[in-house]
Design an enzyme around this catalytic site. Structure first.
Site, PDB file in Angstrom:
ATOM      1  N   LYS A 203       0.832  -1.199  -0.059  1.00  0.00           N
ATOM      2  CA  LYS A 203       0.162   0.023   0.129  1.00  0.00           C
ATOM      3  C   LYS A 203       0.899   1.150  -0.132  1.00  0.00           C
ATOM      4  O   LYS A 203       1.638   1.335   1.074  1.00  0.00           O
ATOM      5  CB  LYS A 203      -0.774   0.173   1.300  1.00  0.00           C
ATOM      6  CG  LYS A 203      -1.686   1.132   1.408  1.00  0.00           C
ATOM      7  CD  LYS A 203      -2.828   1.187   2.439  1.00  0.00           C
ATOM      8  CE  LYS A 203      -3.535   2.409   2.552  1.00  0.00           C
ATOM      9  NZ  LYS A 203      -4.531   2.406   3.649  1.00  0.00           N
ATOM     10  N   ARG A 213     -10.685  10.088   2.075  1.00  0.00           N
ATOM     11  CA  ARG A 213     -10.436  10.602   3.365  1.00  0.00           C
ATOM     12  C   ARG A 213     -11.424  11.878   3.599  1.00  0.00           C
ATOM     13  O   ARG A 213     -11.865  11.860   4.640  1.00  0.00           O
ATOM     14  CB  ARG A 213      -8.995  11.237   3.342  1.00  0.00           C
ATOM     15  CG  ARG A 213      -8.054  10.262   3.433  1.00  0.00           C
ATOM     16  CD  ARG A 213      -6.630  10.770   3.384  1.00  0.00           C
ATOM     17  NE  ARG A 213      -5.728   9.771   3.296  1.00  0.00           N
ATOM     18  CZ  ARG A 213      -4.384   9.720   3.244  1.00  0.00           C
ATOM     19  NH1 ARG A 213      -3.788  11.021   2.790  1.00  0.00           N
ATOM     20  NH2 ARG A 213      -3.466   8.860   2.966  1.00  0.00           N
ATOM     21  N   LYS A 225       1.466   9.977   5.741  1.00  0.00           N
ATOM     22  CA  LYS A 225       1.604   8.462   6.151  1.00  0.00           C
ATOM     23  C   LYS A 225       2.856   8.004   5.614  1.00  0.00           C
ATOM     24  O   LYS A 225       2.770   6.657   5.569  1.00  0.00           O
ATOM     25  CB  LYS A 225       0.100   8.141   5.471  1.00  0.00           C
ATOM     26  CG  LYS A 225      -1.095   8.488   6.036  1.00  0.00           C
ATOM     27  CD  LYS A 225      -2.269   7.870   5.986  1.00  0.00           C
ATOM     28  CE  LYS A 225      -3.354   8.049   6.512  1.00  0.00           C
ATOM     29  NZ  LYS A 225      -4.531   7.248   6.710  1.00  0.00           N
ATOM     30  N   GLU A 241       7.290  -6.894   1.114  1.00  0.00           N
ATOM     31  CA  GLU A 241       6.059  -6.660   2.139  1.00  0.00           C
ATOM     32  C   GLU A 241       4.997  -7.831   1.720  1.00  0.00           C
ATOM     33  O   GLU A 241       4.714  -8.542   2.823  1.00  0.00           O
ATOM     34  CB  GLU A 241       5.544  -5.488   1.825  1.00  0.00           C
ATOM     35  CG  GLU A 241       6.006  -4.092   2.122  1.00  0.00           C
ATOM     36  CD  GLU A 241       5.885  -3.928   3.652  1.00  0.00           C
ATOM     37  OE1 GLU A 241       5.385  -4.796   4.369  1.00  0.00           O
ATOM     38  OE2 GLU A 241       6.399  -2.823   4.313  1.00  0.00           O
ATOM     39  N   LYS A 256      -2.072  -1.427  -3.876  1.00  0.00           N
ATOM     40  CA  LYS A 256      -2.954  -0.434  -3.818  1.00  0.00           C
ATOM     41  C   LYS A 256      -2.276   0.984  -3.946  1.00  0.00           C
ATOM     42  O   LYS A 256      -1.125   0.988  -3.222  1.00  0.00           O
ATOM     43  CB  LYS A 256      -3.719  -0.504  -2.419  1.00  0.00           C
ATOM     44  CG  LYS A 256      -4.670   0.625  -2.204  1.00  0.00           C
ATOM     45  CD  LYS A 256      -5.090   0.629  -0.973  1.00  0.00           C
ATOM     46  CE  LYS A 256      -5.976   1.800  -0.544  1.00  0.00           C
ATOM     47  NZ  LYS A 256      -6.451   2.004   0.977  1.00  0.00           N
ATOM     48  N   SER A 282     -10.256   5.610  -4.533  1.00  0.00           N
ATOM     49  CA  SER A 282     -11.063   6.808  -4.734  1.00  0.00           C
ATOM     50  C   SER A 282     -10.752   7.897  -5.852  1.00  0.00           C
ATOM     51  O   SER A 282     -11.479   8.309  -6.580  1.00  0.00           O
ATOM     52  CB  SER A 282     -11.249   7.405  -3.245  1.00  0.00           C
ATOM     53  OG  SER A 282     -10.211   7.958  -2.817  1.00  0.00           O
ATOM     54  N   TYR A 321     -15.181   1.105  -6.478  1.00  0.00           N
ATOM     55  CA  TYR A 321     -16.333   1.678  -6.507  1.00  0.00           C
ATOM     56  C   TYR A 321     -17.340   1.315  -7.700  1.00  0.00           C
ATOM     57  O   TYR A 321     -18.556   1.473  -7.688  1.00  0.00           O
ATOM     58  CB  TYR A 321     -16.129   3.123  -6.293  1.00  0.00           C
ATOM     59  CG  TYR A 321     -15.214   3.162  -4.977  1.00  0.00           C
ATOM     60  CD1 TYR A 321     -15.741   3.122  -3.743  1.00  0.00           C
ATOM     61  CD2 TYR A 321     -13.847   3.599  -5.160  1.00  0.00           C
ATOM     62  CE1 TYR A 321     -15.015   3.426  -2.579  1.00  0.00           C
ATOM     63  CE2 TYR A 321     -12.946   3.707  -4.211  1.00  0.00           C
ATOM     64  CZ  TYR A 321     -13.631   3.477  -2.709  1.00  0.00           C
ATOM     65  OH  TYR A 321     -12.658   3.673  -1.598  1.00  0.00           O
TER      66      TYR A 321
END
Ligand code: PBG
Length: 331
Positions: A203, A213, A225, A241, A256, A282, A321
């Protein structure tokens, strides 16, 4: 120019395979199907309530009763799974994300309701502190630093609480080190050895999460982040990872965002021994809606092309979505 005089003899004519729709359908390498999709949904308190999300035209937050209807419709179209995110009131947020493991919290009630009303659908739940944290970070913050190990304890409690409510899979999206192993152990010790883990393994710290958000009002209150989510310049690190998460017990792994990271999806697909998911996030959705609203491009065509590209790159399943709309189109 006399074409018969060219030194290049045209021996090979790949266009033959593209001449008619029938021929093209025979040689098509990637086909989308409704079962490829996981439908991310935002849940809010209340009854008969939908709230549009400004930066995600066509996507709404749903109160529980309407969430059930939306999930039923998607499931009837062949979408097998949903990914749940709870949008809770600011007054319930604190530094240790207490509300995230409240047995009667919005997330837990949403899981129970879905498993009762639409038991066939696979319910996947987000595990991260940010929607429940007064800091808006995925980890526990002390003196402006995100502390890894104290966060793991909270994530474990959150996961067990979601499993108790009936989640089929928990999906840690926090990017703390060691969380998959700790969550696996906590689930097993609580008797939930059948609850799966879909790990957000690769990610990235991405600007494409902006609209999400807004949807959860979960933007970091300070800082960014980048000390936990990955640098978008890296792809070898994604392999590291993913391998760690598989070793720690992930049942599925994820890359992602989606389309800007097709190379990462392809690479992860090469090395992963478990199914690979990709998240069309998003911001990817918002970009498609924005150009469509301007009349600059054809949104339906972009939806199909982007999702096909993500699958072609190697994703076994896609969080999007567009899940319901794409499934509708595929009927
Ligand atoms: C929170 C989380 C985020 C997304 C999924 N889970 C946002 C973030 O990390 O800031 C992004 C999803 C999207 O943009 O569609 N841990």
């Amino acid at each position: 120019m006399d074409i018969t005089q060219t030194k290049y003899l045209i021996e090979h004519r790949p266009r033959r395979n593209r001449r008619t729709p029938a021929l093209r359908s025979m040689v098509r390498e990637t086909d989308l199907k409704p079962a490829d999709f996981i439908y991310p949904l935002f849940v809010i308190e209340g009854e008969k309530k939908t709230e549009p999300i400004n930066s995600m035209p066509g996507v709404s937050r749903f109160s529980l009763d309407l969430l059930v209807e939306e999930v039923k419709q998607a499931y009837d179209l062949g979408v097998p799974a949903v990914a749940l995110f709870a949008a809770i009131d600011d007054s319930l947020k604190d530094e240790v994300a207490t509300e995230s493991h409240n047995p009667d919290g919005l997330m837990q009630r949403a899981i129970r309701t879905l498993k009762e009303k639409v038991p066939e659908v696979a319910v996947i739940t987000d595990v991260a502190m940010d929607p429940f944290s007064s800091e808006g970070h995925d980890g526990y913050v002390e003196d402006g630093k995100i502390l890894n190990d104290p966060t793991l304890e909270i994530l474990a409690k959150m996961s067990v609480s979601q499993a108790e409510a009936g989640a089929d899979m928990v999906a840690p999206s926090d990017m703390m080190d060691g969380r998959v192993g700790v969550i696996r152990q906590a689930l097993d010790e609580a008797g939930f050895e059948e609850t799966g883990i879909l790990a957000y393994s690769a990610k990235y710290a991405s600007s494409f999460y902006g609209p999400f958000r807004e949807a959860l009002d979960s933007a970091p209150r300070h800082g960014d982040k980048k000390t936990y989510q990955m640098d978008f310049a890296n792809s070898r690190e994604a392999v590291r990872e993913v391998l760690l998460d598989i070793e720690e017990g992930a049942d599925m792994v994820m890359v992602k965002p989606g389309m800007p990271y097709l190379d990462v999806i392809a690479k992860v697909r090469e090395i992963s021994t478990v199914p690979v998911a990709a998240y069309q996030v998003s911001g990817e959705y918002a970009m498609i809606e924005a150009v469509t609203a301007n009349g600059w491009m054809d949104g339906e065509a972009l939806m199909t092309e982007t999702l096909t590209s993500i699958k072609r790159a190697g994703a076994d399943m896609i969080l999007t979505y567009f899940a319901k709309r794409m499934a509708e189109r595929l009927q």
